[in-house]
Design a protein around this motif. Structure first.
Motif, short mmCIF file in Angstrom:
data_model
loop_
_atom_site.label_atom_id
_atom_site.label_comp_id
_atom_site.label_asym_id
_atom_site.label_seq_id
_atom_site.Cartn_x
_atom_site.Cartn_y
_atom_site.Cartn_z
N VAL B 726 0.83 -1.20 0.00
CA VAL B 726 0.00 0.00 0.00
C VAL B 726 0.87 1.26 0.00
O VAL B 726 0.64 2.22 -0.74
N VAL B 727 1.93 1.25 0.83
CA VAL B 727 2.82 2.41 0.91
C VAL B 727 3.53 2.61 -0.42
O VAL B 727 3.61 3.72 -0.95
N ALA B 728 4.02 1.50 -1.01
CA ALA B 728 4.74 1.60 -2.27
C ALA B 728 3.83 2.15 -3.35
O ALA B 728 4.23 2.98 -4.17
N ASN B 729 2.58 1.72 -3.35
CA ASN B 729 1.62 2.22 -4.33
C ASN B 729 1.43 3.72 -4.18
O ASN B 729 1.38 4.46 -5.17
N ALA B 730 1.34 4.18 -2.92
CA ALA B 730 1.14 5.61 -2.67
C ALA B 730 2.35 6.42 -3.12
O ALA B 730 2.21 7.53 -3.61
#
Lengths: 51, 764
Positions: B726-730
């Motif tokens: 999720v963090v990487a996507n953001a």
């Protein structure tokens, strides 16, 4: 297995040094002006640490 | 260093208040050895050049041992011997350097204690997670029983104190919630961590094969990352906002017996003083009206948006906004609580405002938290009944608690906002309220104001050459009464001595009048300022320009040039590329608006719009199912800014427009507009993707955990992995040229000026 008696304390001590260094940096206010630190690299002859 | 040309024009006439020596010493911090350190606010500091200039200026003052600028907090820390403390020298040095300055409030100094605690917890959890994981890997790779037990003991020695320290940000709110008889997401987290540690301790004491110290500390580490980012995002928006507010006067203009105006800090105003408030400013203290009737906006107090007319002797409360003034009031209360309270509540609203999507996550959490406990309890009971033994039932239940931890769900929206806000801040765009980002993404109509937004009126000094010194001084005095962009331009061009004009008042939309030596001077529209004869004598083409009149006779005409804001045309083109329909709504005359619209390539425009007309136009669009973004700056745009779904104002806008707008852009460049929309759209897409990912993860992982296929460790890894995804996507939002792809670089303003036909230059 005797090597463990050296390696484990060594690993832990190194980790602890990192932790203590971070806490010291936090305490001495090095995280209080991250914006300023980013800009200060542009200034000549200004490499003093935070007071 | 032209970027640092701090706006020297304080909106307050008269000499600015300077704290005296004792005040400075009161606010100083004793360092021992006779040294004290004092923090002075420098709200205009914003780059490396500013740091150098301020430190040089303050460091050059006699006696100062050290001066260090804090750019994040916009203050300079001055270290000097107690006896050398000299406020006049240091403030004068800052003035010469071109920076406004003042004493920092005690309350706003010092680092953020919450962030500090989170940092410490994060560091401890990170240390523990790394080391415990190392030991665990050795155990899994097949250590013999004695080594395994030893490693479990060492892990326990690291994990138990680490959990005690790093778990506090979760344990405290969980305890709070339980005491209040509620469940929040901190409860299952705390429960999972404490249960895992307790079970592992039991295993260690009895020489068991499995310990889950690794699971508990890794869980804490990843949760703390999310929580710290969330906090940084919130406080960053707040800090930027505080800086903005610091640039607005923290005091008021007090009128002395002899009629002289002195700027006085808010705390020094005592009942009985006469306070002067200009149009567009907020009333600083509670008082009764001493001057003629004025129109004030009490919406901040009553919630009623229609301005009300108050007459002499009536009470006006702090926080009320003077729409048509200026106003003289007699202070009745010294208390600054109401004013400060209002400021604080505005700040808090901005800091706690969350977009609808993350509110959705909160609502989901309210349902989710009890569900997690039920599922975990049911799993425990189920395995116990199935006769698998207490130990297995407990491990499976812990795995369920860990795996259902809604980190990915909780991170989905805030992490995207952190990245988006950081990106916007780099383009010098401030989100005043968190919901603005989400609404901005869904906007399909953009309403633009002309004067002050797309164009900046300027007065060419050269054209003022012919007017008398007296007329110039009167124009300077009258123009500083108003926040209207044209008045600002006249004020800038007429800089110099200011005549002492009495009885000045502003008539919204017409001009300003005042008397000097028994003669009435007016500055404003020709048809208002001049009497019939003088108006008839004025050549037709000059009637659109503002004039200065003396008893109805022409004293000077002032030539206004509309200088397009840098990047206005590129911004309009970029808006069209984004599939939006920009609409120009202006209060100006038809020819000028048409000219601007033609130059910007806008098909949709309307001239002569009143403030009410603008609101009607926006309401009509909203009724047709459109989402409207309003961009404006003037006092007259404020109601329209509030009426639109989301609104933007330049930082130079009047206070009221700035507080009505949900987004403030600090740059001169209009390119801020399309880039903010592009970032908002990208952010919305990423938030939805993140929710999708989080739901997918839970749909796969929860059944596996209930079925007993997950140990607490694999659950912790799966949970962490979902957070990382999720963090990487953001973080994709931070990649260059993703959101900004649609935004063309703005053309420099100077080129645009030459494109303008002279006819566009003339305006009323």
């Amino acid at each position: 297995m005797n090597i463990l008696a050296i390696l484990i304390p060594a690993a832990l001590v190194l980790g602890l040094i990192g932790l203590v260094a971070f806490l010291w940096a936090l305490r001495s206010g090095q995280f209080e002006d991250l914006d300023g630190a980013a800009e200060r690299i542009l200034l000549p002859e200004d490499d003093r640490p935070n007071p | 260093m032209s970027c640092c040309a701090a706006s020297a024009s304080l909106s307050v006439p008269g000499s600015a208040h300077r704290p005296d020596r004792s005040e400075l010493l009161d606010a100083s911090h004793d360092l021992g050895d006779g040294l004290v350190s004092t923090r002075l606010a420098v709200p205009d500091a914003h780059c490396a050049g500013c740091i150098a200039a301020i430190e040089k200026a303050v460091g050059g003052v006699e006696g100062v041992e050290d001066a260090r600028v804090n750019l994040a907090g916009r203050f300079v820390t001055v270290k000097w011997p107690r006896e050398a403390v000299d406020p006049e020298a240091v403030f004068a040095a800052l003035d010469r350097a071109g920076y406004r300055s003042g004493l920092m409030d005690m309350a706003e100094t010092g680092p953020d204690p919450v962030l500090r605690r989170l940092f410490i917890a994060l560091a401890v959890a990170g240390f523990a997670a790394g080391n415990v994981m190392l030991l665990s890997v050795s155990v899994w790779s097949g250590a013999d029983a004695a080594t395994r037990d030893l490693f479990h003991w060492i892990s326990a020695g690291i994990a138990v104190p680490a959990v005690a320290v790093a778990g506090r940000p979760f344990f405290a709110p969980a305890l709070h919630a339980l005491k209040a008889g509620r469940l929040n997401m901190d409860v299952p987290i705390s429960l999972a961590v404490i249960l895992a540690v307790a079970l592992s301790l039991h295993e260690t004491l009895t020489g068991g094969t499995h310990a889950y110290f690794d699971a508990s500390v890794t869980l804490l580490f990843f949760l703390l990352i999310g929580r710290t980012l969330d906090h940084v995002m919130r406080s960053r928006a707040g800090a930027a906002l505080r800086t903005l507010d610091r640039t607005t006067p923290r005091g008021a203009v007090v009128v002395a017996e002899d009629g002289s105006h002195t700027w006085t800090p808010i705390g020094d105003i005592v009942p009985g003083m006469t306070v002067f408030v200009a149009s567009g400013d907020r009333v600083p203290v509670d008082g009764t009206i001493a001057s003629r009737s004025v129109t004030v906006d009490l919406s901040i107090v009553t919630g009623e948006s229609d301005p009300v007319v108050l007459t002499t002797g009536e009470i006006v409360v702090a926080g009320a906004l003077v729409v048509e003034g200026p106003l003289d009031l007699t202070a009745t209360r010294a208390a600054t609580a109401s004013f400060l309270g209002e400021m604080r509540s505005m700040l808090e609203a901005a800091e706690t405002a969350r977009p609808a999507l993350s509110r959705l996550a909160d609502r989901a959490a309210a349902v989710y938290a009890p569900a997690v406990h039920l599922v975990a309890a049911a799993t425990f009971a189920g395995w116990l009944v199935a006769g698998d033994g207490l130990h297995h039932a407990l491990t499976t239940a812990i795995a369920v608690l860990i795996i259902t931890c809604p980190c990915a769900l909780g991170l989905a929206a805030p992490i995207v906002q952190v990245v988006a806000a950081g990106r916007l801040l780099k383009s010098r765009i401030l989100l005043r309220d968190g919901g603005a980002l989400e609404t901005l993404a869904t906007v399909d109509r953009v309403v633009l104001d002309k004067t002050g937004t797309l164009t900046t009126p300027t007065v060419d000094r050269a054209t003022l050459g012919g007017i008398s010194e007296e007329a110039r001084a009167v124009a300077a005095a009258l123009s500083c009464q108003s926040r209207h962009p044209i008045a600002r331009a006249i004020e800038a061009a007429c800089a110099g001595g200011v005549a002492k004009v009495d009885g000045m008042r502003e008539e919204t939309g017409r001009g300003i009048e005042g008397t000097l030596a028994g003669r009435r001077w007016r500055l404003g529209r020709a048809d208002w300022a001049l009497d019939a004869d003088a108006l008839a004598a004025l050549p037709e083409e000059r009637r659109a320009w503002p004039v200065l009149s003396q008893d109805g006779a022409l004293a000077a005409t002032i030539q206004i040039t509309d200088r397009p804001r840098p990047g206005a045309d590129a911004a309009v083109a970029a808006l069209k590329d984004l599939g939006l329909a920009p609409i120009l709504l202006s209060g100006d005359g038809e020819t000028k608006v048409a000219e601007t619209a033609r130059w910007l390539g806008l098909q949709d425009w309307s001239a002569g719009a009143t403030p009410a007309g603008k609101i009607d136009a926006i309401r009509q669009m909203q009724a047709d199912g459109h989402r409207v973004l309003m961009v404006g700056d003037g006092l007259n745009d404020a109601p329209a800014l509030a009426a639109a779904d989301v609104s933007m104002a330049p930082s130079a806008a009047s206070d009221v427009s700035r507080s009505a707008a949900s987004i403030v852009f600090l740059s001169e460049d209009m390119g801020a507009l399309p880039s903010a929309i592009a970032v908002a759209r990208m952010a919305r897409r990423l938030i939805l993707q993140n929710f999708g990912l989080a739901v997918l993860y839970n749909a796969i992982a929860i059944p596996l955990a209930i079925a007993g296929y997950a140990t607490p460790l694999s659950a912790a890894i799966a949970m962490s992995a979902s957070s990382v995804v999720v963090v990487a996507n953001a973080l994709r939002l931070a990649l260059p040229d993703r959101a900004g792809g649609a935004v063309k670089r703005a053309t420099p303003g100077s080129e645009a000026v030459t494109d303008l036909p002279p006819a566009l230059g003339a305006r009323a």
